[in-house]
Design a protein around this motif. Sequence first.
Motif, PDB file in Angstrom:
ATOM      1  N   THR A 136       0.839  -1.194   0.000  1.00 17.28           N
ATOM      2  CA  THR A 136       0.000   0.000   0.000  1.00 17.28           C
ATOM      3  C   THR A 136       0.875   1.244   0.000  1.00 17.28           C
ATOM      4  O   THR A 136       1.883   1.309   0.705  1.00 17.28           O
ATOM      5  N   ILE A 137       0.481   2.234  -0.778  1.00 16.60           N
ATOM      6  CA  ILE A 137       1.158   3.530  -0.816  1.00 16.60           C
ATOM      7  C   ILE A 137       0.225   4.556  -0.187  1.00 16.60           C
ATOM      8  O   ILE A 137      -0.945   4.645  -0.557  1.00 16.60           O
ATOM      9  N   GLY A 138       0.717   5.292   0.798  1.00 11.62           N
ATOM     10  CA  GLY A 138      -0.088   6.314   1.458  1.00 11.62           C
ATOM     11  C   GLY A 138       0.136   7.671   0.806  1.00 11.62           C
ATOM     12  O   GLY A 138       1.282   8.087   0.616  1.00 11.62           O
ATOM     13  N   PHE A 139      -0.945   8.356   0.470  1.00 13.20           N
ATOM     14  CA  PHE A 139      -0.854   9.684  -0.157  1.00 13.20           C
ATOM     15  C   PHE A 139      -1.657  10.690   0.656  1.00 13.20           C
ATOM     16  O   PHE A 139      -2.863  10.563   0.795  1.00 13.20           O
TER      17      PHE A 139
ATOM     18  N   ALA B 112       0.798  15.714   9.531  1.00 15.12           N
ATOM     19  CA  ALA B 112       1.801  14.977  10.308  1.00 15.12           C
ATOM     20  C   ALA B 112       1.155  13.776  11.002  1.00 15.12           C
ATOM     21  O   ALA B 112       1.754  12.689  11.070  1.00 15.12           O
ATOM     22  N   ASP B 113      -0.066  13.964  11.510  1.00 12.97           N
ATOM     23  CA  ASP B 113      -0.788  12.848  12.133  1.00 12.97           C
ATOM     24  C   ASP B 113      -1.091  11.757  11.103  1.00 12.97           C
ATOM     25  O   ASP B 113      -1.053  10.556  11.415  1.00 12.97           O
ATOM     26  N   GLN B 114      -1.394  12.174   9.874  1.00 11.14           N
ATOM     27  CA  GLN B 114      -1.677  11.201   8.822  1.00 11.14           C
ATOM     28  C   GLN B 114      -0.427  10.390   8.477  1.00 11.14           C
ATOM     29  O   GLN B 114      -0.514   9.183   8.231  1.00 11.14           O
ATOM     30  N   VAL B 115       0.725  11.047   8.497  1.00 12.45           N
ATOM     31  CA  VAL B 115       1.980  10.329   8.268  1.00 12.45           C
ATOM     32  C   VAL B 115       2.183   9.283   9.359  1.00 12.45           C
ATOM     33  O   VAL B 115       2.576   8.138   9.087  1.00 12.45           O
ATOM     34  N   SER B 116       1.894   9.663  10.610  1.00 10.20           N
ATOM     35  CA  SER B 116       2.015   8.710  11.726  1.00 10.20           C
ATOM     36  C   SER B 116       1.088   7.511  11.529  1.00 10.20           C
ATOM     37  O   SER B 116       1.462   6.361  11.802  1.00 10.20           O
ATOM     38  N   GLU B 117      -0.116   7.768  11.027  1.00  6.72           N
ATOM     39  CA  GLU B 117      -1.065   6.678  10.775  1.00  6.72           C
ATOM     40  C   GLU B 117      -0.569   5.770   9.655  1.00  6.72           C
ATOM     41  O   GLU B 117      -0.723   4.543   9.716  1.00  6.72           O
ATOM     42  N   PHE B 118       0.034   6.367   8.638  1.00  2.66           N
ATOM     43  CA  PHE B 118       0.613   5.561   7.562  1.00  2.66           C
ATOM     44  C   PHE B 118       1.694   4.624   8.105  1.00  2.66           C
ATOM     45  O   PHE B 118       1.798   3.465   7.711  1.00  2.66           O
TER      46      PHE B 118
ATOM     47  N   ALA C  34       5.277   2.991   0.984  1.00  2.00           N
ATOM     48  CA  ALA C  34       5.846   4.300   0.667  1.00  2.00           C
ATOM     49  C   ALA C  34       4.829   5.377   1.022  1.00  2.00           C
ATOM     50  O   ALA C  34       3.624   5.105   1.135  1.00  2.00           O
ATOM     51  N   ILE C  35       5.307   6.597   1.189  1.00  2.09           N
ATOM     52  CA  ILE C  35       4.449   7.731   1.515  1.00  2.09           C
ATOM     53  C   ILE C  35       4.692   8.833   0.488  1.00  2.09           C
ATOM     54  O   ILE C  35       5.835   9.135   0.139  1.00  2.09           O
ATOM     55  N   VAL C  36       3.594   9.421   0.009  1.00  2.00           N
ATOM     56  CA  VAL C  36       3.665  10.557  -0.916  1.00  2.00           C
ATOM     57  C   VAL C  36       2.950  11.730  -0.269  1.00  2.00           C
ATOM     58  O   VAL C  36       1.852  11.588   0.279  1.00  2.00           O
ATOM     59  N   LEU C  37       3.565  12.906  -0.336  1.00  2.00           N
ATOM     60  CA  LEU C  37       3.000  14.101   0.288  1.00  2.00           C
ATOM     61  C   LEU C  37       2.932  15.274  -0.689  1.00  2.00           C
ATOM     62  O   LEU C  37       3.836  15.460  -1.499  1.00  2.00           O
ATOM     63  N   ASN C  38       1.845  16.067  -0.591  1.00  2.00           N
ATOM     64  CA  ASN C  38       1.853  17.468  -1.016  1.00  2.00           C
ATOM     65  C   ASN C  38       1.984  18.229   0.302  1.00  2.00           C
ATOM     66  O   ASN C  38       0.975  18.427   0.995  1.00  2.00           O
ATOM     67  N   PRO C  39       3.171  18.629   0.710  1.00  2.00           N
ATOM     68  CA  PRO C  39       3.314  19.248   2.031  1.00  2.00           C
ATOM     69  C   PRO C  39       2.374  20.429   2.253  1.00  2.00           C
ATOM     70  O   PRO C  39       2.285  21.334   1.416  1.00  2.00           O
ATOM     71  N   CYS C  40       1.661  20.406   3.369  1.00  2.09           N
ATOM     72  CA  CYS C  40       0.795  21.535   3.727  1.00  2.09           C
ATOM     73  C   CYS C  40       1.628  22.741   4.143  1.00  2.09           C
ATOM     74  O   CYS C  40       1.147  23.871   4.076  1.00  2.09           O
ATOM     75  N   ASP C  41       2.836  22.498   4.576  1.00  2.71           N
ATOM     76  CA  ASP C  41       3.805  23.548   4.870  1.00  2.71           C
ATOM     77  C   ASP C  41       5.166  22.999   4.455  1.00  2.71           C
ATOM     78  O   ASP C  41       5.601  21.971   4.976  1.00  2.71           O
TER      79      ASP C  41
ATOM     80  N   ILE D   1      10.473   3.873   5.861  1.00  2.00           N
ATOM     81  CA  ILE D   1       9.492   4.055   4.783  1.00  2.00           C
ATOM     82  C   ILE D   1       9.942   5.204   3.882  1.00  2.00           C
ATOM     83  O   ILE D   1      10.097   6.336   4.350  1.00  2.00           O
ATOM     84  N   PRO D   2      10.166   4.952   2.599  1.00  2.00           N
ATOM     85  CA  PRO D   2      10.595   6.021   1.702  1.00  2.00           C
ATOM     86  C   PRO D   2       9.490   7.055   1.478  1.00  2.00           C
ATOM     87  O   PRO D   2       8.317   6.707   1.392  1.00  2.00           O
TER      88      PRO D   2
END
Length: 337
Positions: A49-52, A93-99, A106-113, A129-130
């Motif tokens: 699974t990839i978290g976005f 950041a909380d969502q990253v922790s849940e991932f 892997a984790i993909v972000l559009n950084p909110c900041d 996790i990359p």
Amino acid sequence: MMRRLPPFVLFLALLPMVLGCGDAGNQPADQAAGPDTGASGANEPTRGTIGFSALTLTNPFFKVIADSMKEEAAKHGYELLVVSGERDVKKQADQVSEFIVKGVSAIVLNPCDSQAIGPAIQKANEAGIPVFTNDIKYDGDAGEVVCHIATDNYQGGRLAGEAMVKLIGDSGGKVAILHFPQAESCQLRVKGFREVIDAHNAKDGAAQIEIVAVLDGGGVRDEGFKAAKDTIEANPDLAALFAINDPSALGARAALEAAGKADQVRIIAFDGQKIGKQAILEGKIVCDPVQFPDRIGKATIEQIVRHFDGDEVPEEILIPSELYYQEDAKNDPELQE
């Protein structure tokens, strides 16, 4: 004395035993391995699974990125888990922790900041996790990002500046910018735009284009409306406006219409969302440097797969934007649907 069975009777008696004692190794693979799962392979496990975590899913641009990522991920055997940070870096950041807890691949972000998301990225790094980013780049050194995939926002900002010079360069005039300074992508757009305007103003005898205000339009319609309303009141002779995306540009357009200045103040935006293209077709926006969110999403998954395959992945992939005018809108199949 026991009677001897005729040969054909003996053959019939033994036949079920012969048919029932086949070698599993000689059976077709699907039978030897267990129950048939069907030709579709729908019951086969995925590769992971990839978290976005998107900046927001209320903006159609990020929805297109998510949809194209999901489609491309499925082609490679991955599931995509999509959540929305809604421009709140703590929530993201909380969502990253849940991932991390879910054990995503892997984790993909559009950084909110672009800076404050650093500790969350570092936490994912520590969990092995990359992390990848798209559209908005991480601007810090607390964590490590494998690859960033985005529009060439600096190049797009320069295109917007060139369009502004073409629009009012002969007469000059006052210009306002609707910014979203928390996002590195928007910083690059404004930087490119300013550089072109400054270069124009530096020419001998050039009619001056004066940037009189740079306001945070939030990248959304409501805040774009408010920012434009304040700018118009402070600068009643405003000639044009550059908005860093279509939603804030359309908010500004609504403010201009409410003030009776829709014909006086021309708008150049950025994105090329369908709503923006439609506004260009209708003459509400002059033009956009258009982005290709579907390409961004597809390229993101491609780089994740390459990373897992052990291939070298570039630190950054930039996709050029293109200017889109009313004539382009008239010939755009997307607007004929």
